[in-house]
Motif scaffolding. Structure first.
Motif, PDB file in Angstrom:
ATOM      1  N   LEU A  18       0.831  -1.203   0.000  1.00  0.00           N
ATOM      2  CA  LEU A  18       0.000   0.000   0.000  1.00  0.00           C
ATOM      3  C   LEU A  18       0.869   1.258   0.000  1.00  0.00           C
ATOM      4  O   LEU A  18       0.631   2.194  -0.782  1.00  0.00           O
ATOM      5  N   VAL A  19       1.879   1.290   0.856  1.00  0.00           N
ATOM      6  CA  VAL A  19       2.750   2.467   0.904  1.00  0.00           C
ATOM      7  C   VAL A  19       3.578   2.582  -0.372  1.00  0.00           C
ATOM      8  O   VAL A  19       3.831   3.690  -0.856  1.00  0.00           O
ATOM      9  N   SER A  20       3.968   1.458  -0.937  1.00  0.00           N
ATOM     10  CA  SER A  20       4.674   1.502  -2.224  1.00  0.00           C
ATOM     11  C   SER A  20       3.802   2.125  -3.303  1.00  0.00           C
ATOM     12  O   SER A  20       4.288   2.901  -4.141  1.00  0.00           O
ATOM     13  N   VAL A  21       2.517   1.785  -3.290  1.00  0.00           N
ATOM     14  CA  VAL A  21       1.589   2.377  -4.257  1.00  0.00           C
ATOM     15  C   VAL A  21       1.479   3.884  -4.029  1.00  0.00           C
ATOM     16  O   VAL A  21       1.550   4.682  -4.989  1.00  0.00           O
ATOM     17  N   VAL A  22       1.301   4.288  -2.778  1.00  0.00           N
ATOM     18  CA  VAL A  22       1.122   5.710  -2.467  1.00  0.00           C
ATOM     19  C   VAL A  22       2.370   6.514  -2.827  1.00  0.00           C
ATOM     20  O   VAL A  22       2.300   7.539  -3.523  1.00  0.00           O
ATOM     21  N   VAL A  23       3.519   6.058  -2.354  1.00  0.00           N
ATOM     22  CA  VAL A  23       4.762   6.795  -2.588  1.00  0.00           C
ATOM     23  C   VAL A  23       5.197   6.671  -4.050  1.00  0.00           C
ATOM     24  O   VAL A  23       5.573   7.665  -4.695  1.00  0.00           O
ATOM     25  N   GLY A  24       5.156   5.460  -4.599  1.00  0.00           N
ATOM     26  CA  GLY A  24       5.588   5.256  -5.974  1.00  0.00           C
ATOM     27  C   GLY A  24       4.760   6.036  -6.974  1.00  0.00           C
ATOM     28  O   GLY A  24       5.306   6.663  -7.900  1.00  0.00           O
ATOM     29  N   SER A  25       3.437   6.021  -6.810  1.00  0.00           N
ATOM     30  CA  SER A  25       2.589   6.771  -7.739  1.00  0.00           C
ATOM     31  C   SER A  25       2.785   8.274  -7.565  1.00  0.00           C
ATOM     32  O   SER A  25       2.657   9.041  -8.531  1.00  0.00           O
ATOM     33  N   GLY A  26       3.126   8.705  -6.339  1.00  0.00           N
ATOM     34  CA  GLY A  26       3.426  10.112  -6.120  1.00  0.00           C
ATOM     35  C   GLY A  26       4.685  10.536  -6.852  1.00  0.00           C
ATOM     36  O   GLY A  26       4.735  11.614  -7.465  1.00  0.00           O
ATOM     37  N   ILE A  98       3.649  -1.145  10.913  1.00  0.00           N
ATOM     38  CA  ILE A  98       4.651  -0.073  10.908  1.00  0.00           C
ATOM     39  C   ILE A  98       5.889  -0.498  10.134  1.00  0.00           C
ATOM     40  O   ILE A  98       6.402   0.254   9.291  1.00  0.00           O
ATOM     41  N   LEU A  99       6.382  -1.709  10.397  1.00  0.00           N
ATOM     42  CA  LEU A  99       7.547  -2.198   9.663  1.00  0.00           C
ATOM     43  C   LEU A  99       7.250  -2.314   8.168  1.00  0.00           C
ATOM     44  O   LEU A  99       8.094  -1.985   7.323  1.00  0.00           O
ATOM     45  N   GLY A 100       6.053  -2.763   7.840  1.00  0.00           N
ATOM     46  CA  GLY A 100       5.664  -2.867   6.441  1.00  0.00           C
ATOM     47  C   GLY A 100       5.622  -1.511   5.765  1.00  0.00           C
ATOM     48  O   GLY A 100       6.061  -1.364   4.611  1.00  0.00           O
ATOM     49  N   ALA A 101       5.100  -0.505   6.463  1.00  0.00           N
ATOM     50  CA  ALA A 101       5.017   0.837   5.877  1.00  0.00           C
ATOM     51  C   ALA A 101       6.400   1.405   5.598  1.00  0.00           C
ATOM     52  O   ALA A 101       6.633   2.009   4.541  1.00  0.00           O
ATOM     53  N   VAL A 102       7.316   1.227   6.527  1.00  0.00           N
ATOM     54  CA  VAL A 102       8.684   1.713   6.315  1.00  0.00           C
ATOM     55  C   VAL A 102       9.329   0.971   5.147  1.00  0.00           C
ATOM     56  O   VAL A 102       9.961   1.581   4.273  1.00  0.00           O
ATOM     57  N   ALA A 103       9.160  -0.351   5.105  1.00  0.00           N
ATOM     58  CA  ALA A 103       9.724  -1.144   4.011  1.00  0.00           C
ATOM     59  C   ALA A 103       9.117  -0.733   2.671  1.00  0.00           C
ATOM     60  O   ALA A 103       9.826  -0.662   1.651  1.00  0.00           O
ATOM     61  N   GLY A 104       7.826  -0.452   2.651  1.00  0.00           N
ATOM     62  CA  GLY A 104       7.164  -0.048   1.410  1.00  0.00           C
ATOM     63  C   GLY A 104       7.671   1.277   0.883  1.00  0.00           C
ATOM     64  O   GLY A 104       7.844   1.455  -0.328  1.00  0.00           O
ATOM     65  N   SER A 105       7.920   2.215   1.788  1.00  0.00           N
ATOM     66  CA  SER A 105       8.450   3.516   1.379  1.00  0.00           C
ATOM     67  C   SER A 105       9.861   3.368   0.821  1.00  0.00           C
ATOM     68  O   SER A 105      10.203   3.951  -0.226  1.00  0.00           O
ATOM     69  N   MET A 106      10.672   2.555   1.475  1.00  0.00           N
ATOM     70  CA  MET A 106      12.037   2.311   1.008  1.00  0.00           C
ATOM     71  C   MET A 106      12.030   1.618  -0.358  1.00  0.00           C
ATOM     72  O   MET A 106      12.838   1.932  -1.232  1.00  0.00           O
TER      73      MET A 106
END
Length: 241
Positions: A18-26, A98-106
């Motif tokens: 989910l965070v990869s989608v949010v950050v990546g699409s941004g 939380i760990l997943g969100a950090v990993a997704g952003s990275m």
């Protein structure tokens, strides 16, 4: 009941994606257009589709919370009736999210050749943004738990994603509505980022929004009676948890 290890894997991977989608699409939106409106449109559209798919795929495993506020509310509502998460499950879910969100952003940073860890410099410390987060989080809780309490969790992928897509545009904060995602987005100095100094204000606003949303659900549906079986939160399968 799915094992806790599998549920935690689903929460970790789902939040990361989910965070990869949010950050990546941004990042992609910012590279393809200089128009802020188009950037937000691209970012919100990708998030709607990505979130709907993730809920549909992982809902049967963990309930597809991907959000500490949702997990906390699930535990609180069901603690006396025997439904929902246990206290031990709750701690595991929050840590995995939380760990997943950090990993997704990275991961998103790495995919676009950005520094893997780059603290955001986007300041979001304003009272009107905090109010937007209260509204966004309260509405999200009301949508999720209203569906669960009325036995319509099959609608969760479409309904939750649609709400988040709308909240991107009608809330001043663009609807983070998720403490784990907020923390994760601090690790990316891109379009979707949030400065670490702005994170605490958002977390407090989300906690308040969670309480408001929980009170709305209890006011609309009452507290579950002990012994009554409830459908898992945000799952399209009665065997989701």
């Amino acid at each position: 009941m799915t094992s806790l290890a599998r549920r935690l894997l689903a929460e970790f991977s789902g939040t990361a994606l989910l965070v990869s989608v949010v950050v990546g699409s941004g990042i992609m939106a910012q590279r393809l257009s200089t128009d802020i409106g188009l950037q937000l449109l691209a970012n919100s559209t990708a998030t709607v589709f990505g979130l709907a798919v993730l809920i549909a795929v992982l809902g049967p495993v963990s309930g597809a919370h991907f959000n500490p506020v949702v997990s906390l509310a699930d535990w609180w509502i069901g603690r006396k009736s025997g439904a929902g998460l246990t206290a031990g499950d709750l701690g595991g879910y929050v840590l995995a999210q939380i760990l997943g969100a950090v990993a997704g952003s990275m991961l998103a940073n790495a995919m676009f050749a950005e520094p893997v860890v780059a603290w955001s410099t986007t300041d979001r410390s304003s009272a009107h943004l905090w109010l937007g987060e209260v509204v966004a989080t309260a509405g999200l809780l009301m949508v999720i738990f209203s569906l669960a309490r009325s036995g319509r969790t099959a609608l969760a992928p479409a309904a939750v994603a649609a709400y988040i897509g709308a909240a991107y545009w009608f809330t001043s904060s663009t609807s983070f509505a998720n403490p784990a995602v907020t923390i994760g987005r601090a690790f990316s100095d891109t379009f979707a980022g949030i400065a670490p100094s702005s994170v605490p204000g958002f977390l407090v606003a989300q906690a308040i929004g969670g309480i408001v949303g929980l009170l709305l659900v209890l006011g609309l549906f009452g507290r579950p009676e002990a012994g009554l079986e409830e459908q898992p939160v945000m799952s399209d399968s009665s065997s989701g948890r």
